[in-house]
Enzyme design. Structure first.
Site, PDB file in Angstrom:
ATOM      1  N   HIS A  80     -39.162   3.274  70.428  1.00  0.00           N
ATOM      2  CA  HIS A  80     -38.863   4.698  70.680  1.00  0.00           C
ATOM      3  C   HIS A  80     -39.008   4.957  72.179  1.00  0.00           C
ATOM      4  O   HIS A  80     -40.096   5.259  72.665  1.00  0.00           O
ATOM      5  CB  HIS A  80     -39.824   5.570  69.854  1.00  0.00           C
ATOM      6  CG  HIS A  80     -39.554   7.042  69.929  1.00  0.00           C
ATOM      7  ND1 HIS A  80     -39.919   7.917  68.924  1.00  0.00           N
ATOM      8  CD2 HIS A  80     -38.967   7.814  70.881  1.00  0.00           C
ATOM      9  CE1 HIS A  80     -39.572   9.139  69.254  1.00  0.00           C
ATOM     10  NE2 HIS A  80     -38.998   9.109  70.455  1.00  0.00           N
TER      11      HIS A  80
ATOM     12  N   HIS B 293     -36.586   6.715  75.318  1.00  0.00           N
ATOM     13  CA  HIS B 293     -35.359   7.329  75.846  1.00  0.00           C
ATOM     14  C   HIS B 293     -35.196   6.815  77.270  1.00  0.00           C
ATOM     15  O   HIS B 293     -36.048   7.101  78.121  1.00  0.00           O
ATOM     16  CB  HIS B 293     -35.473   8.855  75.849  1.00  0.00           C
ATOM     17  CG  HIS B 293     -35.745   9.431  74.492  1.00  0.00           C
ATOM     18  ND1 HIS B 293     -34.753   9.919  73.681  1.00  0.00           N
ATOM     19  CD2 HIS B 293     -36.909   9.563  73.798  1.00  0.00           C
ATOM     20  CE1 HIS B 293     -35.286  10.345  72.548  1.00  0.00           C
ATOM     21  NE2 HIS B 293     -36.594  10.139  72.587  1.00  0.00           N
TER      22      HIS B 293
ATOM     23  N   HIS C 128     -35.198  11.590  64.972  1.00  0.00           N
ATOM     24  CA  HIS C 128     -36.446  12.296  65.256  1.00  0.00           C
ATOM     25  C   HIS C 128     -36.654  13.324  64.137  1.00  0.00           C
ATOM     26  O   HIS C 128     -35.730  14.088  63.828  1.00  0.00           O
ATOM     27  CB  HIS C 128     -36.353  13.054  66.577  1.00  0.00           C
ATOM     28  CG  HIS C 128     -36.447  12.199  67.807  1.00  0.00           C
ATOM     29  ND1 HIS C 128     -35.668  11.104  68.011  1.00  0.00           N
ATOM     30  CD2 HIS C 128     -37.255  12.308  68.903  1.00  0.00           C
ATOM     31  CE1 HIS C 128     -35.989  10.562  69.187  1.00  0.00           C
ATOM     32  NE2 HIS C 128     -36.948  11.274  69.745  1.00  0.00           N
TER      33      HIS C 128
ATOM     34  N   GLU D  10     -41.639  16.007  64.488  1.00  0.00           N
ATOM     35  CA  GLU D  10     -42.357  16.090  65.773  1.00  0.00           C
ATOM     36  C   GLU D  10     -42.884  17.522  65.892  1.00  0.00           C
ATOM     37  O   GLU D  10     -44.079  17.757  65.905  1.00  0.00           O
ATOM     38  CB  GLU D  10     -41.408  15.724  66.928  1.00  0.00           C
ATOM     39  CG  GLU D  10     -42.055  15.757  68.303  1.00  0.00           C
ATOM     40  CD  GLU D  10     -41.063  15.487  69.444  1.00  0.00           C
ATOM     41  OE1 GLU D  10     -39.835  15.600  69.219  1.00  0.00           O
ATOM     42  OE2 GLU D  10     -41.535  15.174  70.568  1.00  0.00           O
TER      43      GLU D  10
ATOM     44  N   ASP E 177     -41.863   6.938  74.380  1.00  0.00           N
ATOM     45  CA  ASP E 177     -40.955   8.093  74.320  1.00  0.00           C
ATOM     46  C   ASP E 177     -40.257   8.325  75.673  1.00  0.00           C
ATOM     47  O   ASP E 177     -39.133   7.859  75.857  1.00  0.00           O
ATOM     48  CB  ASP E 177     -41.721   9.342  73.848  1.00  0.00           C
ATOM     49  CG  ASP E 177     -40.832  10.408  73.218  1.00  0.00           C
ATOM     50  OD1 ASP E 177     -39.626  10.163  73.035  1.00  0.00           O
ATOM     51  OD2 ASP E 177     -41.349  11.498  72.896  1.00  0.00           O
ATOM     52  N   ASP E 178     -40.934   9.034  76.574  1.00  0.00           N
ATOM     53  CA  ASP E 178     -40.381   9.339  77.905  1.00  0.00           C
ATOM     54  C   ASP E 178     -41.477   9.055  78.936  1.00  0.00           C
ATOM     55  O   ASP E 178     -42.105   9.981  79.460  1.00  0.00           O
ATOM     56  CB  ASP E 178     -39.963  10.817  77.971  1.00  0.00           C
ATOM     57  CG  ASP E 178     -38.920  11.160  76.927  1.00  0.00           C
ATOM     58  OD1 ASP E 178     -37.743  10.825  77.125  1.00  0.00           O
ATOM     59  OD2 ASP E 178     -39.300  11.727  75.876  1.00  0.00           O
TER      60      ASP E 178
HETATM   61  N1  ADE Z   1     -35.433  13.593  73.981  1.00  0.00           N
HETATM   62  C1  ADE Z   1     -36.216  12.853  74.768  1.00  0.00           C
HETATM   63  N2  ADE Z   1     -37.469  12.824  74.289  1.00  0.00           N
HETATM   64  C2  ADE Z   1     -37.478  13.554  73.148  1.00  0.00           C
HETATM   65  C3  ADE Z   1     -38.455  13.888  72.182  1.00  0.00           C
HETATM   66  N3  ADE Z   1     -39.711  13.484  72.266  1.00  0.00           N
HETATM   67  N4  ADE Z   1     -38.098  14.686  71.161  1.00  0.00           N
HETATM   68  C4  ADE Z   1     -36.845  15.113  71.051  1.00  0.00           C
HETATM   69  N5  ADE Z   1     -35.886  14.826  71.932  1.00  0.00           N
HETATM   70  C5  ADE Z   1     -36.191  14.049  72.965  1.00  0.00           C
HETATM   71 ZN    ZN Z   2     -38.166  10.715  71.420  1.00  0.00          ZN
END
Ligand code: ADE
Ligand code: ZN
Length: 339
Positions: free
Chosen positions: A19, A21, A199, A202, A280-281
């Site tokens: 996971h 991005h 997703h 969350e 994630d990011d």
């Molecule tokens: N795009 C990038 N990170 C995300 C996340 N955690 N949830 C939804 N969209 C995303």
């Molecule tokens: Zn994500």
């Protein structure tokens, strides 16, 4: 287990990241350099000022900045540089396999050609495999705040590049954009032989996890935190051994949890769910995959066996062939057994 021993174990274990991005791995320094290289105006005076702006109260707060950050990605070389930088960083964390999300609509909406985006990402993935030994899968996400028609148009646009795309996902603003909105697009993707993930849970309710499973027929759930609120759903996820790609630092920075001690990871494992740890990011949430492992393992006092289980889940929950999963899992157990 002492924190030092735990950290040494985390660093030693091979793992997959499921996971991530790729646009969320854009570090402020690269954001700045690319803005300058491409003559793109950004409302920040320095990389430090960019970092200081990363103070989010919820998912939407983050997404607003994330889409703004993407505007510096213009050329094929930019997408290559972004992706190879992530792969080098992942390699340092003993990541052997990555399944990377990208958001084509975040680029095509700005007039960047699909071929430019995928060309740069795919070239870096190939180089990562050749030079770093990291295998990969590429997952194209649909932005759920946009329409079903826009998602279908994106899937159509991906047609010429399906040899480089392994799956589809669903991301962006969750609440108010249920998985059901994309059932037909996901059915088309499935018919094309693509893997499917989304997703869900969350910020959105357990019902969205339910819809992702039963209307999108996903193989994995990305995040899935709120699934724990529904006992029937937990039973289903455990019975079918559905992998959950949990992102601890993301959860903390987006206020999905108020303290790392409230991460759902340990509870998921105790319920027999296939949780994994992911970043994630990472450029926005303060850490790459091992930072996530260290933070959550320390806060929840995870055992060595639980840390190994999380790594094993990352391989077994991947889209790799069974023989390759088995090879990596055997390697994991050798590394886990080493003193
Ligand atoms: N795009 C990038 N990170 C995300 C996340 N955690 N949830 C939804 N969209 C995303
Ligand atoms: Zn994500």
């Amino acid at each position: 287990m002492s924190p030092a021993a735990r950290h040494a174990l985390i660093e030693r274990l091979p793992k997959a990241e499921l996971h991530l991005h790729i646009e969320g791995s854009l570090e402020p320094e690269m954001l700045f350099a690319l803005a300058e290289r491409n003559g793109v105006e950004i409302p920040f005076a320095s990389a430090e000022a960019v970092r200081a702006a990363y103070d989010f109260s919820n998912l939407q707060d983050f997404l607003d900045i994330y889409y703004q950050g993407m505007s510096v990605l213009v050329t094929e070389q930019d997408f290559f540089d972004l992706t190879i930088a992530y792969l080098r960083r992942a390699h340092a964390d003993n990541v052997r396999h990555v399944e990377i999300f990208f958001d084509p609509q975040g680029h095509t909406e700005r007039g960047i050609a699909f071929a430019t985006v995928i060309g740069g990402i795919a070239r870096a993935l190939d180089e990562g495999q050749a030079r770093l030994g990291i295998t990969h899968r590429l997952i194209m996400c649909f932005l759920r705040h946009l329409s079903e028609e826009a998602a279908q148009a994106t899937l159509d646009e991906a047609g010429p590049f399906l040899d480089r795309i392994d799956g589809v996902g669903l991301d962006s603003s969750e609440v108010g954009h249920p998985p059901s909105k994309f059932a037909r697009v996901f059915a088309s993707a499935h018919d094309l032989g693509l893997h499917v993930t989304a997703h869900a849970g969350e910020e959105g309710p357990p019902e969205y996890v339910h819809q992702a499973l039963h209307q999108l027929h996903v193989e994995r759930i990305d995040h899935g935190n709120r699934a724990l609120e529904d006992a029937d759903l937990v039973h289903h996820l455990a019975r079918d051994q559905i992998t959950l790609t949990v992102c601890p630092l993301s959860n903390l920075r987006l206020c999905v949890i108020d303290r790392m001690e409230h991460s759902p990871v340990k509870a998921m494992l105790e319920h027999g769910l296939k949780a994994t740890i992911n970043s994630d990011d990472p450029a926005y949430f303060g850490g790459y995959v091992n930072d996530n492992f260290r933070a959550v393992a320390d806060a929840l006092d995870l055992s060595a066996a639980q840390i190994v289980e999380l790594c094993e889940n990352s391989f077994s929950g991947s889209f790799l062939p069974e023989a390759e999963k088995a090879r990596l899992i055997a390697e994991l157990h050798v590394a886990a057994g080493a003193a």
